[in-house]
Design an enzyme around this catalytic site. Sequence first.
Site, short mmCIF file in Angstrom:
data_model
loop_
_atom_site.label_atom_id
_atom_site.label_comp_id
_atom_site.label_asym_id
_atom_site.label_seq_id
_atom_site.Cartn_x
_atom_site.Cartn_y
_atom_site.Cartn_z
N ASP A 54 -25.11 -25.25 -6.00
CA ASP A 54 -24.99 -24.81 -7.39
C ASP A 54 -26.36 -24.31 -7.85
O ASP A 54 -27.40 -24.76 -7.36
CB ASP A 54 -24.51 -25.96 -8.27
CG ASP A 54 -24.39 -25.54 -9.71
OD1 ASP A 54 -23.79 -24.48 -9.97
OD2 ASP A 54 -24.90 -26.27 -10.59
N ASP A 79 -35.57 -25.88 -33.88
CA ASP A 79 -34.61 -25.86 -32.77
C ASP A 79 -35.17 -26.73 -31.63
O ASP A 79 -36.18 -26.39 -31.01
CB ASP A 79 -34.41 -24.42 -32.29
CG ASP A 79 -33.31 -24.30 -31.25
OD1 ASP A 79 -32.79 -25.35 -30.81
OD2 ASP A 79 -32.98 -23.16 -30.86
N GLU A 125 -34.56 -23.91 -24.93
CA GLU A 125 -34.74 -22.49 -25.20
C GLU A 125 -35.55 -22.28 -26.48
O GLU A 125 -36.47 -21.46 -26.52
CB GLU A 125 -33.39 -21.78 -25.33
CG GLU A 125 -32.60 -21.72 -24.03
CD GLU A 125 -31.76 -22.97 -23.80
OE1 GLU A 125 -31.91 -23.94 -24.57
OE2 GLU A 125 -30.97 -22.97 -22.84
N PHE A 147 -27.60 -24.51 -34.91
CA PHE A 147 -26.65 -23.78 -34.06
C PHE A 147 -25.28 -24.46 -34.13
O PHE A 147 -25.18 -25.68 -34.13
CB PHE A 147 -27.15 -23.77 -32.62
CG PHE A 147 -26.15 -23.23 -31.63
CD1 PHE A 147 -26.07 -21.87 -31.39
CD2 PHE A 147 -25.27 -24.07 -30.96
CE1 PHE A 147 -25.15 -21.35 -30.49
CE2 PHE A 147 -24.36 -23.58 -30.06
CZ PHE A 147 -24.29 -22.21 -29.82
N ALA A 164 -21.05 -23.91 -32.58
CA ALA A 164 -20.22 -23.17 -31.63
C ALA A 164 -19.44 -22.05 -32.31
O ALA A 164 -19.03 -21.10 -31.65
CB ALA A 164 -19.27 -24.13 -30.92
N HIS A 165 -19.24 -22.18 -33.62
CA HIS A 165 -18.51 -21.14 -34.36
C HIS A 165 -19.39 -19.90 -34.56
O HIS A 165 -18.96 -18.77 -34.33
CB HIS A 165 -18.05 -21.67 -35.71
CG HIS A 165 -16.97 -22.68 -35.62
ND1 HIS A 165 -15.65 -22.35 -35.44
CD2 HIS A 165 -17.01 -24.04 -35.67
CE1 HIS A 165 -14.91 -23.45 -35.39
NE2 HIS A 165 -15.71 -24.49 -35.53
N THR A 166 -20.63 -20.11 -35.03
CA THR A 166 -21.51 -18.98 -35.33
C THR A 166 -22.27 -18.48 -34.11
O THR A 166 -22.61 -17.31 -34.03
CB THR A 166 -22.52 -19.38 -36.42
OG1 THR A 166 -23.34 -20.46 -35.92
CG2 THR A 166 -21.79 -19.84 -37.68
N MET A 169 -25.31 -18.97 -33.36
CA MET A 169 -26.67 -18.57 -33.71
C MET A 169 -27.29 -19.66 -34.58
O MET A 169 -26.60 -20.55 -35.09
CB MET A 169 -26.67 -17.22 -34.45
CG MET A 169 -25.87 -17.19 -35.73
SD MET A 169 -25.86 -15.55 -36.47
CE MET A 169 -24.83 -15.84 -37.91
N SER A 170 -28.61 -19.60 -34.72
CA SER A 170 -29.34 -20.55 -35.56
C SER A 170 -30.49 -19.80 -36.21
O SER A 170 -30.73 -18.62 -35.91
CB SER A 170 -29.87 -21.71 -34.71
OG SER A 170 -30.75 -21.23 -33.71
#
Length: 502
Positions: free
Chosen positions: A300, A337, A341, A370, A372-374, A376-377
């Site tokens: 993997d 954040d 990343e 952040f 899962a719907h948008t 973005m943050s």
Amino acid sequence: MKRAILDSFRKLHPRHQLRNPVMFTVYVGSLLTSALFIHALVGQGEAPAGFILAISLWLWFTVLFANFAEAMAEARGKAQADTLRKARHDILAKKLAARTRDAPVTRVASADLRRGDIVLVEAGDFIPGDGEVVEGIASVDESAITGESAPVIRESGGDRSAVTGGTRVLSDWLVVRITAEPGESFLDRMIAMIEGAKRQKTPNEIALNILLAALTIIFLVVCATLFSYSIYSVKAAGQGKTVSVTVLVALFVCLAPTTIGALLSAIGIAGMDRLIQANCIAMSGRAVEAAGDVDVLLLDKTGTITLGNRQATEFIPARGVTLEELADAAQLASLADETPEGRSIVVLAKDKHGLRGRDVQQLGATFVPFTAHTRMSGVNLQGRPIRKGAADAIQAHVAQLGGEFPAEIQHTVIAIAREGGTPLVVSDGPKVLGSIRLKDIIKGGIRERFLELRRMGIKTVMITGDNPLTAAAIAAEAGVDDFLAEATPEAKLKFIRAAQAL
């Protein structure tokens, strides 16, 4: 150690001793000398009681040592299973009366959940059991189960609806229908695999056992013959003393290959145990021996060849935007954040562009996490909605504010993806400032490790990845022969052929 000592005595049962012919003869000899010792205590023994006792104790020690070596190897596998059991969380689940989020909630222990029960899992909660998402969308941390450090999106419908007990929801919420009864979860099956690994004898071990059994029979005949010759010699000479049974038993144990017979099964189990310590479950000793014939290695990508955390490596500004403007906005959007990343973006802006890290609270900014719907943050700073996220999410956000998504940014995003990277886009209000290149970082010395594997006999190394372009780029950089992109018919066929080759 304590478990192995107790098991050493449990393995004294004749049914267990019969599995090893060499040690069974030592076991019989131990019983015989023990009986001779008792006879010497209560009557006229064939030898002094102290001598018989010494021989008997040494024989019992030999049997127990063989049992202990085997039990110790088995105990390590059992300890691994115990560690997995400790990884199971005793979660207090939010059981719903219906398949909607606003249904009445009853808190129950995860062990009391049954197949078909509906539970609500919110941000920060652990998923109480294996199930299927029936409502909602969320990012889930599955690193404890799969090793993937990057969160995955789970939502109702499609092939991303399955969730695993023990994983944690990072954002948003999910309504989950439990699909596994207690004791049937993914973690339970892993524990059962370790505990159910069978110590099947390998062909080499079977051949060696036959040889040891033959030698044991030969030495048994020799010792029995010596006893007959001893009786004959004493009668013929009219003097001397017949060799005692105790001495002949001791001689037989010294002649017989007891060391190999005692440690043979322990060696096989130890091989399986060493694989378990490397997080590789061998279901039998035969599998350990067969591993020597493997010449194709399938790996993997994430967390195995790469570090598992994508790192920001480059800011690419849009036309009319300076590099400093893009770096400043990207750092502001990433200050709160805590993902790898996000932290790498802050570090990149600081190291390459001299931007000192700032505090979101001191700036009077509001952090937008952040979801899962948008996808973005960012931050809201003095009326400026600064955002970073997936290209299509930023495109929809900018369009909602009346802005346009430049065609050159779209080309940049496609180019980054083609090169095996992951693109993020940064916007300041309705204006798109540019993109960020995220890259999987290959572990240090990975090329040298693959060269060492080839010297060991591995002819082909292959890696798998969700994104074929990313997998291809990583394969080229790591010096891997080939790659497999998941979820395509061609990849599945290629995987089947590789498995057949193994």
